[in-house]
Design a protein around this motif. Structure first.
Motif, PDB file in Angstrom:
ATOM      1  N   PRO A 112       0.836  -1.212   0.000  1.00  0.00           N
ATOM      2  CA  PRO A 112       0.000   0.000   0.000  1.00  0.00           C
ATOM      3  C   PRO A 112       0.869   1.260   0.000  1.00  0.00           C
ATOM      4  O   PRO A 112       1.090   1.879   1.033  1.00  0.00           O
ATOM      5  CB  PRO A 112      -0.801  -0.140   1.293  1.00  0.00           C
ATOM      6  N   LEU A 113       1.342   1.653  -1.159  1.00  0.00           N
ATOM      7  CA  LEU A 113       2.294   2.773  -1.244  1.00  0.00           C
ATOM      8  C   LEU A 113       1.821   3.902  -2.139  1.00  0.00           C
ATOM      9  O   LEU A 113       2.581   4.804  -2.467  1.00  0.00           O
ATOM     10  CB  LEU A 113       3.655   2.248  -1.730  1.00  0.00           C
ATOM     11  N   ARG A 114       0.558   3.866  -2.548  1.00  0.00           N
ATOM     12  CA  ARG A 114      -0.022   4.969  -3.329  1.00  0.00           C
ATOM     13  C   ARG A 114      -0.938   5.781  -2.417  1.00  0.00           C
ATOM     14  O   ARG A 114      -1.804   5.215  -1.740  1.00  0.00           O
ATOM     15  CB  ARG A 114      -0.798   4.431  -4.524  1.00  0.00           C
ATOM     16  N   PHE A 115      -0.744   7.100  -2.410  1.00  0.00           N
ATOM     17  CA  PHE A 115      -1.477   7.977  -1.502  1.00  0.00           C
ATOM     18  C   PHE A 115      -2.315   8.952  -2.322  1.00  0.00           C
ATOM     19  O   PHE A 115      -1.782   9.641  -3.200  1.00  0.00           O
ATOM     20  CB  PHE A 115      -0.509   8.716  -0.579  1.00  0.00           C
ATOM     21  N   VAL A 116      -3.599   8.981  -2.024  1.00  0.00           N
ATOM     22  CA  VAL A 116      -4.555   9.726  -2.841  1.00  0.00           C
ATOM     23  C   VAL A 116      -5.392  10.657  -1.966  1.00  0.00           C
ATOM     24  O   VAL A 116      -5.832  10.256  -0.882  1.00  0.00           O
ATOM     25  CB  VAL A 116      -5.503   8.757  -3.586  1.00  0.00           C
ATOM     26  N   TRP A 117      -5.575  11.872  -2.449  1.00  0.00           N
ATOM     27  CA  TRP A 117      -6.545  12.791  -1.827  1.00  0.00           C
ATOM     28  C   TRP A 117      -7.916  12.227  -2.141  1.00  0.00           C
ATOM     29  O   TRP A 117      -8.362  12.274  -3.277  1.00  0.00           O
ATOM     30  CB  TRP A 117      -6.355  14.179  -2.405  1.00  0.00           C
ATOM     31  N   LYS A 118      -8.608  11.700  -1.118  1.00  0.00           N
ATOM     32  CA  LYS A 118      -9.855  10.981  -1.337  1.00  0.00           C
ATOM     33  C   LYS A 118     -10.904  11.876  -1.988  1.00  0.00           C
ATOM     34  O   LYS A 118     -11.124  13.001  -1.545  1.00  0.00           O
ATOM     35  CB  LYS A 118     -10.377  10.459   0.006  1.00  0.00           C
ATOM     36  N   ASP A 119     -11.504  11.362  -3.058  1.00  0.00           N
ATOM     37  CA  ASP A 119     -12.598  12.017  -3.782  1.00  0.00           C
ATOM     38  C   ASP A 119     -12.194  13.300  -4.497  1.00  0.00           C
ATOM     39  O   ASP A 119     -13.059  14.035  -4.973  1.00  0.00           O
ATOM     40  CB  ASP A 119     -13.782  12.320  -2.841  1.00  0.00           C
ATOM     41  N   ASN A 120     -10.924  13.580  -4.599  1.00  0.00           N
ATOM     42  CA  ASN A 120     -10.511  14.736  -5.393  1.00  0.00           C
ATOM     43  C   ASN A 120     -10.670  14.399  -6.873  1.00  0.00           C
ATOM     44  O   ASN A 120     -10.221  13.354  -7.324  1.00  0.00           O
ATOM     45  CB  ASN A 120      -9.063  15.095  -5.085  1.00  0.00           C
ATOM     46  N   PRO A 121     -11.338  15.275  -7.646  1.00  0.00           N
ATOM     47  CA  PRO A 121     -11.624  14.943  -9.053  1.00  0.00           C
ATOM     48  C   PRO A 121     -10.386  14.889  -9.940  1.00  0.00           C
ATOM     49  O   PRO A 121     -10.477  14.434 -11.077  1.00  0.00           O
ATOM     50  CB  PRO A 121     -12.550  16.075  -9.508  1.00  0.00           C
ATOM     51  N   PHE A 122      -9.244  15.356  -9.453  1.00  0.00           N
ATOM     52  CA  PHE A 122      -8.071  15.488 -10.320  1.00  0.00           C
ATOM     53  C   PHE A 122      -7.072  14.336 -10.170  1.00  0.00           C
ATOM     54  O   PHE A 122      -5.967  14.405 -10.695  1.00  0.00           O
ATOM     55  CB  PHE A 122      -7.387  16.833 -10.078  1.00  0.00           C
ATOM     56  N   VAL A 123      -7.435  13.268  -9.453  1.00  0.00           N
ATOM     57  CA  VAL A 123      -6.547  12.113  -9.353  1.00  0.00           C
ATOM     58  C   VAL A 123      -6.572  11.330 -10.666  1.00  0.00           C
ATOM     59  O   VAL A 123      -7.469  11.484 -11.489  1.00  0.00           O
ATOM     60  CB  VAL A 123      -6.940  11.198  -8.171  1.00  0.00           C
ATOM     61  N   SER A 124      -5.566  10.452 -10.872  1.00  0.00           N
ATOM     62  CA  SER A 124      -5.459   9.760 -12.160  1.00  0.00           C
ATOM     63  C   SER A 124      -6.520   8.680 -12.305  1.00  0.00           C
ATOM     64  O   SER A 124      -6.997   8.427 -13.396  1.00  0.00           O
ATOM     65  CB  SER A 124      -4.065   9.156 -12.320  1.00  0.00           C
ATOM     66  N   ARG A 125      -6.831   8.001 -11.214  1.00  0.00           N
ATOM     67  CA  ARG A 125      -7.952   7.061 -11.249  1.00  0.00           C
ATOM     68  C   ARG A 125      -8.468   6.805  -9.847  1.00  0.00           C
ATOM     69  O   ARG A 125      -7.744   6.911  -8.863  1.00  0.00           O
ATOM     70  CB  ARG A 125      -7.607   5.743 -11.931  1.00  0.00           C
ATOM     71  N   HIS A 126      -9.756   6.542  -9.772  1.00  0.00           N
ATOM     72  CA  HIS A 126     -10.412   6.253  -8.491  1.00  0.00           C
ATOM     73  C   HIS A 126     -10.559   4.742  -8.358  1.00  0.00           C
ATOM     74  O   HIS A 126     -10.339   4.173  -7.371  1.00  0.00           O
ATOM     75  CB  HIS A 126     -11.802   6.898  -8.439  1.00  0.00           C
TER      76      HIS A 126
END
Length: 212
Positions: free
Chosen positions: A198-212
């Motif tokens: 688990p090494l990918r960190f994402v701003w949850k529900d931000n529309p500008f991420v590469s994929r949800h």
DNA sequence: GGTAGGATGGGCT
DNA sequence: GCCCATCCTACCC
């Protein structure tokens, strides 16, 4: 009022550069001496600036030294990976798939060979220039929602290889009043080794991420 | 909404 | 000679 606003339709800058600079301060090099996992998390919400363009980091991946076989450093020190083995707070930019550049931030003291891949940013400043560089006429979220897209939009290439991120044209800054958000942690994307970590960190529900 | 396939060149075995 | 820390287009629901 929150310091961050999502983009309206069109290419109006949510944060013109002078205002952005006034609302943020440069991240000092000591910040990057922390473990890559910690830096990956704490870079979320920070702002990546290059010349006349800027975006807020919304997605990162940690690449560890040592046993992390998915990391470019796993095969040892080469001319390409030299900067990863050096002191932190530098840009590691590499060329991939014959057409894309990706940007990493070197972390931990020299010799650890770890870093953080910037996978997506939310455009804040210089959107028209980003669209020209990307030759992009679609919605604004397509400007920077991927590691190859954001480097193209911000004009980051291997010319920035090894540059310090606390001075010069390529810098990372943090908000004086940081925005609130939740962090989601997932496996890394596009790798064939260590695929379950688990090494990918994402701003949850931000529309500008590469994929949800 | 979704995915399959092709483009393209440098790094490394 | 093969492998990519990717993106875009075409095409199909």
């Amino acid at each position: 009022m929150l310091p961050v606003r999502y983009l309206p339709d069109g290419l109006i800058d949510p944060w013109p550069l002078p205002r952005l600079r006034a609302a943020t301060s440069v991240v000092p090099i000591r910040f990057y001496y922390a473990p890559a996992i910690e830096v990956s998390r704490s870079l979320l919400g920070c702002v990546l600036l290059h010349e006349q363009t800027a975006g807020m980091i919304v997605e990162t991946e940690a690449y560890l030294g040592g046993d992390d076989l998915a990391a470019h450093s796993a095969r040892g020190l080469t001319e390409r990976t030299r900067v990863i083995f050096g002191p932190p707070g530098r840009a590691y930019v590499y060329f991939i798939y014959g057409m894309h550049e990706c940007m990493n931030v070197v972390t931990e003291p020299a010799g650890s060979a770890s870093g953080v891949l910037i996978r997506a940013v939310e455009p804040l400043s210089g959107l028209k220039l980003m669209a020209e560089r990307r030759r992009w006429t679609g919605s604004p979220r397509g400007l920077t929602n991927g590691p190859g897209k954001l480097t193209q939009a911000l004009g980051i290439t291997r010319k920035q290889y090894g540059q310090r991120l606390d001075r010069g044209a390529l810098t990372i800054r943090r908000w004086k009043t940081p925005p609130p958000f939740e962090v989601e942690v997932t496996p890394r994307i596009g790798i064939s080794e260590c695929v379950d970590l688990p090494l990918r960190f994402v701003w949850k529900d931000n529309p500008f991420v590469s994929r949800h």
